[in-house]
Design a protein around this motif. Structure first.
Motif, PDB file in Angstrom:
ATOM      1  N   PRO A 189      10.845   8.558  -0.288  1.00  0.00           N
ATOM      2  CA  PRO A 189       9.594   8.043   0.301  1.00  0.00           C
ATOM      3  C   PRO A 189       9.249   8.778   1.592  1.00  0.00           C
ATOM      4  CG  PRO A 189      11.398   6.517   0.707  1.00  0.00           C
ATOM      5  CD  PRO A 189      11.947   7.580  -0.205  1.00  0.00           C
ATOM      6  N   GLU A 216       4.886   1.128  -1.281  1.00  0.00           N
ATOM      7  CA  GLU A 216       4.271   2.153  -2.113  1.00  0.00           C
ATOM      8  C   GLU A 216       3.912   1.620  -3.495  1.00  0.00           C
ATOM      9  OE1 GLU A 216       6.006   6.294  -1.740  1.00  0.00           O
ATOM     10  OE2 GLU A 216       7.677   5.108  -0.977  1.00  0.00           O
ATOM     11  N   ALA A 275      16.893  -4.307  -3.899  1.00  0.00           N
ATOM     12  CA  ALA A 275      16.229  -3.247  -4.648  1.00  0.00           C
ATOM     13  C   ALA A 275      16.035  -3.683  -6.085  1.00  0.00           C
ATOM     14  CB  ALA A 275      17.051  -1.961  -4.602  1.00  0.00           C
ATOM     15  N   THR A 280      12.960   0.846  -6.299  1.00  0.00           N
ATOM     16  CA  THR A 280      12.081   0.348  -5.239  1.00  0.00           C
ATOM     17  C   THR A 280      12.892  -0.540  -4.313  1.00  0.00           C
ATOM     18  OG1 THR A 280      10.172   0.387  -6.723  1.00  0.00           O
ATOM     19  CG2 THR A 280       9.992  -0.940  -4.722  1.00  0.00           C
ATOM     20  N   VAL A 281      12.934  -0.190  -3.033  1.00  0.00           N
ATOM     21  CA  VAL A 281      13.732  -0.909  -2.042  1.00  0.00           C
ATOM     22  C   VAL A 281      12.796  -1.775  -1.198  1.00  0.00           C
ATOM     23  CG1 VAL A 281      15.376  -0.706  -0.152  1.00  0.00           C
ATOM     24  CG2 VAL A 281      15.379   0.988  -1.998  1.00  0.00           C
ATOM     25  N   ALA A 282      13.128  -3.080  -1.100  1.00  0.00           N
ATOM     26  CA  ALA A 282      12.324  -4.003  -0.306  1.00  0.00           C
ATOM     27  C   ALA A 282      12.775  -3.978   1.147  1.00  0.00           C
ATOM     28  CB  ALA A 282      12.433  -5.414  -0.880  1.00  0.00           C
ATOM     29  N   ALA A 283      11.989  -4.650   2.002  1.00  0.00           N
ATOM     30  CA  ALA A 283      12.295  -4.657   3.428  1.00  0.00           C
ATOM     31  C   ALA A 283      13.611  -5.347   3.733  1.00  0.00           C
ATOM     32  CB  ALA A 283      11.143  -5.328   4.188  1.00  0.00           C
ATOM     33  N   SER A 309      11.504   4.579  -3.730  1.00  0.00           N
ATOM     34  CA  SER A 309      10.208   4.162  -3.188  1.00  0.00           C
ATOM     35  C   SER A 309      10.390   2.953  -2.291  1.00  0.00           C
ATOM     36  CB  SER A 309       9.217   3.802  -4.310  1.00  0.00           C
ATOM     37  OG  SER A 309       9.074   4.858  -5.222  1.00  0.00           O
ATOM     38  N   ASP A 310       9.578   2.881  -1.257  1.00  0.00           N
ATOM     39  CA  ASP A 310       9.463   1.660  -0.464  1.00  0.00           C
ATOM     40  C   ASP A 310       8.563   0.694  -1.223  1.00  0.00           C
ATOM     41  OD1 ASP A 310       7.992  -0.032   1.755  1.00  0.00           O
ATOM     42  OD2 ASP A 310       9.875   0.706   2.619  1.00  0.00           O
ATOM     43  N   GLU A 311       8.813  -0.613  -1.045  1.00  0.00           N
ATOM     44  CA  GLU A 311       8.018  -1.609  -1.766  1.00  0.00           C
ATOM     45  C   GLU A 311       6.538  -1.459  -1.474  1.00  0.00           C
ATOM     46  OE1 GLU A 311       8.633  -6.256  -2.908  1.00  0.00           O
ATOM     47  OE2 GLU A 311       8.813  -5.724  -0.795  1.00  0.00           O
TER      48      GLU A 311
END
Length: 993
Positions: free
Chosen positions: A215, A288, A322, A315-318, A284-286
């Motif tokens: 990302p 995105e 993931a 996709t990795v969350a804050a 990817s960041d969430e």
């Protein structure tokens, strides 16, 4: 539209986005918005560059999403002249919709188009144009891969039952990966580490090129960056996760490679796969994937960029959790195979989290259901061989004493009782000559009744037979004699004295039906596990290796075999040289089960003569090498008509010819038989009886009952079902080992795997288990090849070539040709033809004929491929007299020789056909065909050309007695006219795959 950093790879990028909310505008005015943002494609005019559609598809959001996926797929398959940018809104009920974006651009531009479209639907004001893209610094630019790293495979194929289509496959499917353990700061590293292990377990490669997308990399245009993944030297799961973290940090310093850079490293796109990586991981960041614009929420449900074979999308969350999906090309993997890969990945993740100290070698990626599937492959136990070989034969002889056991080379019939008496007489003679149980007897007899009697007599005396060909060079015969230390010699008068002098062992006469019988052998109490025969194969050290095969292994193969009928009423062809282990099946299967052996006369074999023999003797069952089967299918296909069962193998079998055979002769059972000598002829078999069931390539099949097969990695550990590995085999067919070579025996035989608690043999063959539980052969992992069924160590041949004083360096390789695989020898420096002939004569004095190269060429230096390997194809073209890179003519066709018609002068015709067969024109009238490189298949092709193209029939035996150009001319002068043969199997258009 901005210039792409990945513009060398013009793939269609697609996005399928679920759009929900109370406000959903229209696409009116969108082109103006995109133009203001600089996102419209340029170069072909706006009319053909942008297409927009706003459709009401009805139904719920799930139905609309599925339509969106189908629409995205159609966009990826669109013709090259389709729109550069396609935007379609598929409206579902209650204001929901699915947005489908397809763009021929870089990934960043495709995502900016998507955001701008969602903003437009939400009624947001125009977003200012983005700033200029980040320009890579000079130091960053230096981190591009300018050459492909040494030792890193250019292409790593996923093991699959699906045949990769061309052009590049683009259809994709996806599976969710369970979110167990997908939490924590190192979640991305753990996923990458587990992904790398799964790929290593399935492909067998511990060094891989992974395509990684991270990302917030605006400077790369969102393109994939190459990361070199190396598992070798990593000790534990925790160390691997740490290494994966460093790989990801390194990826941040890389730039996407351009095609010009890859070409310098030898990577040239082939149109069937992504140019420099087959597997990738996308982080990817969430934000995105999911965002809100005004009252509209957008969620990317599918994003397809480069057509990688396998992509792990994370996709990795804050909060550090993931979610991951695994997507794959449906043109490369089927759903079952993809699920197996996903299951293996899911099985690794908790292990790596719970046990960071676990050795990497113990991370097997094999689930419990997969282990059960592996065990099922070897579920058929069969019957254990408990009675001695000679007892089973004697019982069969007493059960059907008047039945015909052997129909010899002259057509004379010998009953089971007569064969029992003759072999008993020989056993008594051997015992009287000093042969004791456990001794070895050297056997040098041609195909004949005497050969059958000799084999039985040696076994009944409790000894083991070691077959040799008296035509082999003295040096090889002496080496075999020294290793075997025979107690007696069985040979024809012309060879008996020579071999007896070489071995210091007595020559014993073999009784046949015309001999007066002497006293029979008395009863002996013999172990069923003693050695029955010794086969000498090529050795990598230059010394022949004697494979010692126990009598119990022969019983396992031949007594009541489930894969072939050899009982009363069957007529089994006796063809293979006794020094070739196919002869074990030809002799012992009928003798132990009540069938009849039909002995093909001694001497060379040609397709027409063999075909005539099959018809005249009404042979029902035959084993042919794959090369001989191909020649017969091409030259005399009608001669297969009387067969009930054709077994073939020894090398790769042509599916095209098998398919055509079954169409021409319905009712024949064709068996592809695989097995090393060390496991007694056959380890696995695969049967087909209809043309529709013939696959390309043919599987080598399932193990015989009582035989076990295991696919293991380089450390002898189990790999998942479907993965690539080396074949290890066990069971009752295993040889005892190599005669008086304990180190080589220990390297190949024994308890070699911590996962398999039994004695195994390591074959060196790379295989995989397909989705139907059948083994598929992929190649060798060493320098061993098979030519016409004979096993040859390339190192041994290379050593023999290089020993000649005129040779500075030598390369030996196996190359494919019209008549099958042939051995090529290339030497430096350039040598006159006369000197190159002397080199070949030198090799012929050291090695048996089947191991002497038939193609020879000398060059100033060896041509290399783009990756630095010797280019065997170019050398073969030079040896064949072709221009390198041109379409291959049939091997041995010299470009300067015109082929005359049927009325040609016999001497001229002899020169033409021999030149064609040998691939050379420098032939003197008294030059020996075999010394010049001719082998049995090139002889068969030459005689077939005379018959089919020129109407002349020449006997192979007549020519082989004096194989010179002068003699061939004489035979042609007296040759009778031949009848042209029917159209070859495989020649009709409908017979091809």
């Amino acid at each position: 539209m901005s210039e792409s950093t990945g513009d060398d790879f013009p793939f269609v990028r697609t996005r399928v986005v679920l759009v929900t909310g109370t406000v959903l505008g229209t696409l009116d005015g969108l082109p103006a918005r995109l133009a203001a943002l600089g996102l419209l494609p340029a170069g072909r005019g706006a009319a053909g560059a942008l297409r927009i559609a706003d459709l009401d598809v009805g139904g719920d959001r799930a139905q609309a999403a599925e339509l969106g996926r189908q629409d995205a797929e159609a966009s990826r398959l669109a013709a090259p002249d389709a729109a550069d940018l396609s935007i379609r809104l598929l409206r579902a009920g209650q204001g929901d919709g699915v947005l489908v974006i397809a763009a021929r651009s870089d990934r960043t531009t495709a995502d900016r188009v998507l955001r701008a479209t969602v903003d437009h639907l939400a009624g947001h004001d125009l977003t200012p144009p983005a700033g200029a893209p980040v320009t890579p610094s000079a130091s960053d630019a230096a981190t591009r891969w300018r050459t492909w790293p040494a030792g890193l495979p250019q292409i790593i194929e996923l093991p699959t039952d699906v045949r990769r289509p061309s052009p590049l496959p683009v259809t994709r499917s996806a599976l969710a990966v369970a979110d167990v353990a997908l939490v924590g700061a190192d979640v991305a590293a753990r996923l990458l580490a587990a992904f790398a292990v799964v790929l290593a377990r399935y492909t067998g490669h511990h060094r891989q090129a992974l395509a990684v997308r991270l990302p917030f990399r605006a400077d790369t245009g969102g393109e994939l960056c190459p990361v070199e993944v190396i598992l070798d030297g990593v000790g534990t799961a925790g160390e691997l996760v740490d290494a994966a973290g460093s790989w990801l940090r390194h990826a941040r310093r890389l730039r996407p490679p351009r095609q010009a850079e890859l070409t310098r490293g030898g990577l040239v796109p082939d149109g069937r796969r992504f140019p420099w990586a087959q597997f990738g991981i996308q982080l990817s960041d969430e934000a995105e994937r999911r965002w809100t614009a005004g009252g509209v929420t957008a969620v990317v449900v599918e994003a397809c960029d480069e057509p990688l074979d396998l992509l792990l999308d994370v996709t990795v969350a804050a909060d550090g959790t993931a979610s991951a999906t695994m997507s794959w090309s449906s043109g490369v993997l089927d759903l079952t195979e993809a699920c197996a890969l996903r299951d293996s990945l899911e099985s690794l993740l908790p292990e790596m989290s719970r046990c960071p100290g676990m050795p990497l070698a113990d991370l097997r990626a094999v689930t419990a259901p997969q282990r059960a599937r592996l065990a099922q492959v070897n579920a058929e136990a069969g019957h254990a061989p408990q009675e001695p070989l000679e007892v089973l034969f004697a019982r069969r002889a007493r059960l059907t004493p008047a039945a015909v056991a052997v129909r010899d080379e002259t057509g004379r019939e010998v009953t089971y009782q007569e064969l029992l008496d003759l072999s008993g007489t020989l056993a008594a003679r051997l015992t009287g000559a000093g042969v004791r149980p456990g001794d070895t007897v050297l056997l040098a007899l041609p195909r004949s009744l005497g050969e059958v009697v000799a084999v039985l007599g040696v076994v009944r005396a409790g000894a083991a037979y070691a077959a040799v060909d008296p035509a082999w060079p003295d040096a090889r015969l002496a080496a075999i004699a020294a290793a075997a230390r025979p107690a007696a010699v069985l040979a024809l008068d012309a060879d008996a004295a020579r071999l007896a002098a070489m071995t210091s062992a007595p020559a014993v006469p073999v009784p046949t039906a015309g001999f007066a019988r002497g006293p029979g052998a008395g009863p002996l109490e013999l172990s069923p596990n003693r050695a029955a025969y010794v086969v000498f194969t090529s050795g990598s050290t230059g010394t022949p290796k004697g494979v010692s095969v126990p009598a119990s292994a022969v019983v396992h193969l031949a007594h009541r075999p489930g894969f072939v009928d050899a009982g009363p009423g069957t007529r089994f062809l006796r063809l293979a040289p006794l020094s070739f282990d196919a002869s074990t099946l030809e002799l012992w299967a009928p003798l132990l089960n009540g069938g009849t052996i039909d002995v093909f006369p001694a001497g060379p074999v040609t397709p027409h003569e063999l075909g005539g023999f099959l018809r005249e003797r009404a042979v029902t069952t035959a084993w042919l090498t794959s090369g001989l089967f191909r020649l017969m299918a091409q030259q005399c296909p009608a001669d297969f008509a009387g067969l009930r069962h054709l077994l073939t193998g020894g090398d790769v079998v042509s599916p095209e010819h098998v398919r055509a055979l079954l169409r021409a002769h319905p009712g024949i059972l064709v068996t592809n038989g695989y097995g090393p000598t060390e496991n007694t002829t056959f380890t696995t078999v695969h049967h087909v009886d209809t043309a529709e069931d013939v696959e390309d390539p043919l599987p080598i099949g399932r193990p015989l009952p009582g035989t076990s097969v295991h696919v293991l990695d380089a450390d002898g550990r189990l790999v998942p079902p479907g993965a690539v590995g080396e074949l290890y085999t066990g069971g009752w067919g295993l040889a005892d080992g190599y005669l008086d070579q304990p180190e080589q025996t220990a390297a190949r035989f024994g308890r070699l795997s911590p996962d398999i608690p039994e004695r195994l043999y390591r074959t060196g063959d790379m295989v995989r288990l397909d989705g139907r539980g059948r083994l598929r052969y992929l190649g060798r992992n060493d320098q061993q090849v098979k030519i016409r069924g004979y096993r040859i160590e390339l190192d041994e041949v290379t050593r023999a070539v290089a020993e000649h004083d005129a040779v500075h360096d030598a390369v030996v390789a196996a190359v494919d040709g019209a008549t099958g695989r042939r051995l090529l020898a290339a030497v430096t420096p350039p040598l006159p033809a006369s000197v190159l002939d002397r080199v070949r004569e030198h090799v012929s004095g050291l090695l048996p004929g089947y191991a002497v190269p038939s193609l020879w060429v000398s060059v100033a230096q060896f041509p290399l491929t783009q990756v630095g390997k010797v280019d065997a194809r170019t050398l073969a073209a030079l040896a064949d007299g072709r221009t390198p890179g041109t379409t291959s003519a049939p091997p041995g066709t010299p470009p300067t020789v015109d082929v005359p018609g049927p009325a040609a002068d016999p001497a001229q015709l002899a020169f033409v056909v021999m030149s064609q067969a040998l691939g050379r024109t420098d032939i003197g009238p008294d030059d020996d065909f075999t010394v010049l490189g001719g082998d049995s298949l090139s002889l068969a092709a030459m005689l077939a050309a005379l018959r089919n193209d020129h109407g002349r029939k020449v006997s192979a035996r007549d020519f082989y007695l004096q194989p010179t150009l002068r003699r061939l001319g004489e035979l042609l002068h007296a040759a009778p006219r031949a009848t042209r043969v029917p159209e070859p199997i495989g020649a009709r258009g409908g017979d091809h795959a």
